[in-house]
Design a protein around this motif. Structure first.
Motif, PDB file in Angstrom:
ATOM      1  N   PHE A   1       0.838  -1.205   0.000  1.00 23.57           N
ATOM      2  CA  PHE A   1       0.000   0.000   0.000  1.00 23.57           C
ATOM      3  C   PHE A   1       0.868   1.248   0.000  1.00 23.57           C
ATOM      4  CE2 PHE A   1      -3.305  -2.678   2.383  1.00 23.57           C
ATOM      5  CZ  PHE A   1      -3.935  -3.022   1.197  1.00 23.57           C
ATOM      6  N   GLN A   2       1.902   1.252   0.840  1.00 21.93           N
ATOM      7  CA  GLN A   2       2.745   2.433   0.996  1.00 21.93           C
ATOM      8  C   GLN A   2       3.611   2.688  -0.228  1.00 21.93           C
ATOM      9  OE1 GLN A   2       4.884   1.671   4.623  1.00 21.93           O
ATOM     10  NE2 GLN A   2       3.059   1.812   5.897  1.00 21.93           N
ATOM     11  N   GLU A   3       4.187   1.632  -0.804  1.00 19.15           N
ATOM     12  CA  GLU A   3       5.147   1.791  -1.891  1.00 19.15           C
ATOM     13  C   GLU A   3       4.498   1.874  -3.272  1.00 19.15           C
ATOM     14  OE1 GLU A   3       8.378   2.320  -1.550  1.00 19.15           O
ATOM     15  OE2 GLU A   3       8.154   2.262   0.638  1.00 19.15           O
ATOM     16  N   LYS A   4       3.383   1.141  -3.461  1.00 18.26           N
ATOM     17  CA  LYS A   4       2.795   1.062  -4.797  1.00 18.26           C
ATOM     18  C   LYS A   4       1.318   1.427  -4.844  1.00 18.26           C
ATOM     19  CE  LYS A   4       4.294  -2.224  -7.503  1.00 18.26           C
ATOM     20  NZ  LYS A   4       4.576  -3.541  -8.109  1.00 18.26           N
ATOM     21  N   GLY A   5       0.703   1.627  -3.675  1.00 19.88           N
ATOM     22  CA  GLY A   5      -0.728   1.915  -3.663  1.00 19.88           C
ATOM     23  C   GLY A   5      -1.556   0.738  -4.148  1.00 19.88           C
ATOM     24  N   VAL A   6      -1.066  -0.474  -3.907  1.00 21.46           N
ATOM     25  CA  VAL A   6      -1.713  -1.686  -4.419  1.00 21.46           C
ATOM     26  C   VAL A   6      -2.213  -2.533  -3.254  1.00 21.46           C
ATOM     27  CG1 VAL A   6      -1.329  -3.845  -5.680  1.00 21.46           C
ATOM     28  CG2 VAL A   6      -0.269  -1.728  -6.483  1.00 21.46           C
ATOM     29  N   ASP A   7      -3.422  -3.069  -3.405  1.00 21.03           N
ATOM     30  CA  ASP A   7      -3.990  -3.976  -2.411  1.00 21.03           C
ATOM     31  C   ASP A   7      -3.655  -5.410  -2.810  1.00 21.03           C
ATOM     32  OD1 ASP A   7      -5.423  -5.316  -0.527  1.00 21.03           O
ATOM     33  OD2 ASP A   7      -7.404  -4.766  -1.286  1.00 21.03           O
ATOM     34  N   VAL A   8      -2.738  -6.040  -2.063  1.00 19.16           N
ATOM     35  CA  VAL A   8      -2.330  -7.415  -2.391  1.00 19.16           C
ATOM     36  C   VAL A   8      -3.071  -8.442  -1.547  1.00 19.16           C
ATOM     37  CG1 VAL A   8      -0.041  -6.762  -3.208  1.00 19.16           C
ATOM     38  CG2 VAL A   8      -0.379  -7.297  -0.781  1.00 19.16           C
ATOM     39  N   ALA A   9      -3.980  -7.976  -0.684  1.00 23.61           N
ATOM     40  CA  ALA A   9      -4.699  -8.902   0.180  1.00 23.61           C
ATOM     41  C   ALA A   9      -5.393 -10.028  -0.596  1.00 23.61           C
ATOM     42  CB  ALA A   9      -5.704  -8.140   1.041  1.00 23.61           C
TER      43      ALA A   9
END
Length: 420
Positions: free
Chosen positions: A236-244
């Protein structure tokens, strides 16, 4: 008399270096200049050179491209040849040729790279006949992978795709090593082994999945849950991506086993609290943001205080949406400016590739506009791209409409603006 063939050796994984006849040159800067980037690209593509158009696309993204890319490329080749001649003598000026309507690395040079050896070893691992042989080959391959390909170069989709391909092979090698170690009943330290190699590829989701799996196999559920939380936060912090969603199957296994253990409340509190000092706004994924918004709406209903939601959009000068991958740096700059310009109790999430949502508790729309202007001022201190502008809209938080919650008298006007 036969001319002695010139042998060149290039290290391209991690910090780049080029060695010719015992003399080595390397880029000392954190982010490679275009001269070093061109040199690395020509060596990597020496067997299948890129066209002039492809080279220009790799070297210059749309937002920072030259108004005359062909002349810019010619000038860049001249400077790169000058570097090679200054480093390796007159013969260095002939390392780069114009052949077949494009620039290429001289095919008469005997060139060896760590990437070639890395790829050969990856193939050899697949054909290994025993777990002992596989472990030995994996160890050699892992040692060879010193870091990311063309690290520091973010704007080129070609670079990003090539880097990911090599990084995924590295992750496959780590997985093969873990499997072979398990076959020999030597799996007790595999989580630490994965964590050590994650330092070389901290944003590779396959390696994070493998690390979680190794924790599960070792029945170290508390550590598995901690790593899951740190992984989702990192992306979230580095790429703004939700990997959940990509980790959901492992998360279910973790929580299924984790619930069987009795937990002390002090440990639970330690798991809940933030590790770092709170100085800036809280950045989270959209799902968490939505839940926080609903909690804030309830709080507004009870306290009758205002709260405001803001939408920031990064757009081209004509108002159009930027192309994917063309403004990665600007997206990160806007994210950083947003988080650092707000209070510790404010919340931020990435709504899309070019949009950020902000929740401002105890702030009316006038206060919200002041906050937005702070963000944009800080953004333009770092990013001066005249082709981009920031659009914004804000609304008061809408409180629940139930018998227990009374909607405060808040002006429901919509605020919006455009600050370039």
């Amino acid at each position: 008399m036969e001319t002695q063939k010139i042998v060149t050796e290039a290290k391209m994984l991690g910090k780049f270096s080029l060695t010719v006849d015992g003399k080595t040159i390397s880029c000392q800067k954190h982010r490679p200049t275009l001269v070093w980037l061109l040199l690395e690209i020509l060596i990597y593509t020496r067997r299948s050179p890129l066209s002039v158009e492809e080279l220009m696309k790799v070297l210059w993204d749309r937002s920072s491209g030259s108004s005359d890319p062909m002349n810019a490329l010619k000038n860049l080749v001249y400077r790169t040849r000058d570097l090679l001649q200054e480093s390796f003598g007159e013969e260095g000026s002939r390392f780069i040729l114009f052949y077949g309507d494009t620039y290429c690395w001289n095919p008469t040079l005997e060139t060896h790279t760590d990437i070639d050896r890395f790829n050969r070893l990856c193939k050899t691992i697949e054909d290994a006949k025993s777990s002992s042989e596989r472990i030995q080959l994996c160890a050699e391959t892992i040692h060879l992978y010193a870091g990311a390909f063309l690290d520091g170069t973010e704007n080129s989709q070609w670079v990003t795709a090539t880097r990911k391909e090599l990084e995924d092979r590295f992750a496959q090698c780590i997985a093969a090593h873990c499997e072979a170690m398990e076959q020999q009943n030597r799996a007790e330290n595999l989580p630490e082994f994965c964590l050590e190699n994650l330092k070389k590829a901290p944003l590779n989701i396959k390696l994070h999945r493998l690390t979680l799996f190794c924790y599960l196999k070792a029945e170290r559920y508390a550590e598995a849950l901690s790593h899951y939380n740190s992984t989702t936060s990192l992306f979230f912090q580095e790429k703004g991506v939700d990997v959940a969603p990509e980790l959901r199957d492992l998360y279910r296994l973790i929580t299924k086993n984790f619930r069987h253990a009795q937990m002390d409340i002090s440990f639970v509190r330690e798991e809940l609290q933030e590790a770092a000092d709170i100085q800036n706004a809280y950045f989270c994924d959209f799902e968490a943001f939505r839940n926080l918004y609903r909690v804030e709406a309830r709080a507004c209903a009870r306290s009758h205080e205002s709260a405001t939601i803001v939408l920031l959009t990064l757009a081209m000068a004509d108002g159009s949406v930027p192309e994917d991958g063309s403004i990665i740096r600007e997206q990160n700059v806007l994210k950083s400016a947003t988080i650092s310009s707000l209070r510790g109790g404010d919340m931020v999430t990435a709504y899309s590739d070019t949009q950020f949502l902000i929740l401002l508790p105890q702030a009316n729309m006038k206060n919200a506009e002041k906050a937005v202007r702070r963000i944009i001022t800080n953004y333009h201190k770092v990013c001066r791209n005249k082709d981009l502008r920031i659009l914004y809209k804000f609304l008061p938080v809408e409180v629940p409409n139930t018998a227990d919650f009374r909607k405060p008298a808040e002006d429901a006007a919509v605020g919006e603006g455009d600050l370039s």
